[in-house]
Design a protein around this motif. Structure first.
Motif, short mmCIF file in Angstrom:
data_model
loop_
_atom_site.label_atom_id
_atom_site.label_comp_id
_atom_site.label_asym_id
_atom_site.label_seq_id
_atom_site.Cartn_x
_atom_site.Cartn_y
_atom_site.Cartn_z
N THR A 91 0.83 -1.21 0.00
CA THR A 91 0.00 0.00 0.00
C THR A 91 0.86 1.26 0.00
OG1 THR A 91 -1.71 -1.18 1.25
CG2 THR A 91 -1.86 1.22 1.21
N VAL A 145 -4.97 6.01 -0.02
CA VAL A 145 -5.17 4.65 -0.51
C VAL A 145 -5.22 3.66 0.66
CG1 VAL A 145 -4.14 5.06 -2.76
CG2 VAL A 145 -2.69 4.32 -0.86
N ASP A 154 -7.00 3.83 3.17
CA ASP A 154 -8.38 3.65 3.63
C ASP A 154 -9.02 2.42 3.00
OD1 ASP A 154 -8.10 5.90 5.18
OD2 ASP A 154 -9.10 7.24 3.77
N THR A 155 -8.64 2.13 1.76
CA THR A 155 -9.11 0.90 1.11
C THR A 155 -8.46 -0.32 1.74
OG1 THR A 155 -9.55 2.00 -1.00
CG2 THR A 155 -9.19 -0.38 -1.06
N THR A 156 -7.17 -0.21 2.02
CA THR A 156 -6.42 -1.33 2.61
C THR A 156 -6.91 -1.67 4.01
OG1 THR A 156 -4.48 -0.68 1.34
CG2 THR A 156 -4.10 -2.15 3.19
N ALA A 209 -14.13 -1.82 1.69
CA ALA A 209 -13.08 -1.47 0.74
C ALA A 209 -13.68 -0.97 -0.57
CB ALA A 209 -12.17 -2.68 0.49
N TRP A 210 -14.72 -1.64 -1.04
CA TRP A 210 -15.37 -1.23 -2.29
C TRP A 210 -16.05 0.13 -2.13
CZ3 TRP A 210 -15.28 -1.47 -7.17
CH2 TRP A 210 -16.41 -1.17 -7.96
N VAL A 254 -15.26 2.57 0.01
CA VAL A 254 -14.24 3.62 0.13
C VAL A 254 -13.60 3.90 -1.22
CG1 VAL A 254 -12.00 4.17 1.13
CG2 VAL A 254 -13.79 3.18 2.57
N THR A 255 -13.33 2.84 -1.99
CA THR A 255 -12.70 3.02 -3.30
C THR A 255 -13.59 3.84 -4.23
OG1 THR A 255 -11.52 0.92 -3.10
CG2 THR A 255 -11.77 1.82 -5.31
N ASN A 299 -13.73 7.56 -3.03
CA ASN A 299 -12.51 8.35 -3.22
C ASN A 299 -12.05 8.44 -4.67
OD1 ASN A 299 -12.47 8.69 -0.47
ND2 ASN A 299 -10.89 7.16 -0.08
#
Length: 263
Positions: free
Chosen positions: A26, A38, A40-42, A80-81, A83-84, A87
């Motif tokens: 990451t 990034v 935040d997705t992890t 994760a989906w 947040v992705t 953003n």
């Protein structure tokens, strides 16, 4: 079957290693994109990785290992989906911009120390109930069921709250307004409340077998972050100057849901 301490050491060691690898990857992606956000997705994916490692390496009760990997994956992949998508196309998160602006030195090195390392350790610590459960015996089934029900309540709050907010923002007539409908009329942070319930539910599942009950600090730490550290408190600071937010704050519960006060 009782708790297997040697198996737990294998689970927790490999879990930590997996989180380190994930956060390192990451950091590389973040440096290339110039966006610490990034991570935040992890965040959600990190817990999924730990749950998978625990399910594969653990030799505890199989039904509970499967149950936990399913519920953690459902929560983590959805987050994760979400947040992705949220953003996508945006620049750096203001929280990280402010953090990095206060530090001297190479921005990537600062991000590794202040963000990636901290969040990686948090993922490992908060997921301790999953790790301990993977090396524990069958335990009490009805307690685990209660935990799964609490998890379901939490995921519902989180997913519905996120969907309601997305629909609200998609309506151009709501620009500049405060979201105060649906679950957002019962609590100012339904997504964070749901997140807390998810991890208390996972803890209860782990506590159904000894020594899962001893991992209580994990959901406590997660709730602390959600309420007082990086979650609701920071958002309140950001939203505090928006017109109408003071009135919304007066009539709506901060965290725990309750009927809104009459105007």
């Amino acid at each position: 079957m009782t708790f297997d301490s040697s198996n737990f050491l294998a689970v927790t060691g490999l879990s930590l290693l997996a989180v380190v690898v994930l956060m390192a990857a990451t950091a590389v992606v973040g440096a290339r994109q110039g966006r610490v956000a990034v991570v935040d997705t992890t965040w959600g994916l990190g817990f999924v990785v730990v749950a998978v490692v625990a399910a594969l390496v653990g030799d505890g009760a199989g039904w509970r290992r499967i149950a936990l990997v399913v519920v953690v994956a459902a929560w983590g992949l959805r987050l994760a989906w979400h947040v992705t998508r949220r953003n996508a196309g945006k620049g750096e998160d203001p929280r990280y911009e402010e953090m990095l602006s206060k530090e001297s030195g190479n921005p990537t090195a600062v991000a590794i120390r202040k963000v990636y390392l901290v969040q990686g350790l948090a993922v490992w610590f908060v997921s301790l109930p999953i790790q301990v459960s993977a090396a524990s015996g069958p335990g009490i089934a009805w307690v685990a069921v209660l935990g799964l029900l609490l998890w379901a309540v939490g995921l519902t709050f989180e997913a519905v709250g996120d969907a309601q907010l997305k629909a609200f923002k998609a309506d151009s007539s709501n620009k500049g307004k405060v979201m105060d409908r649906g679950l957002w009329s019962w609590t100012r942070h339904p997504n964070y409340f749901g997140d807390s319930c998810v991890w208390w539910g996972i803890y209860v599942v782990a506590a159904s077998a000894w020594p899962g009950v001893l991992t209580v600090l994990s959901p406590v730490v997660m709730t602390y972050f959600l309420v007082f550290a990086t979650g609701a408190k920071l958002l309140e600071k950001h939203m505090g100057e928006r017109p109408g937010y003071a009135e919304y704050r007066e009539r709506t519960s901060y965290f725990l849901p309750r009927p809104p006060k009459k105007a």
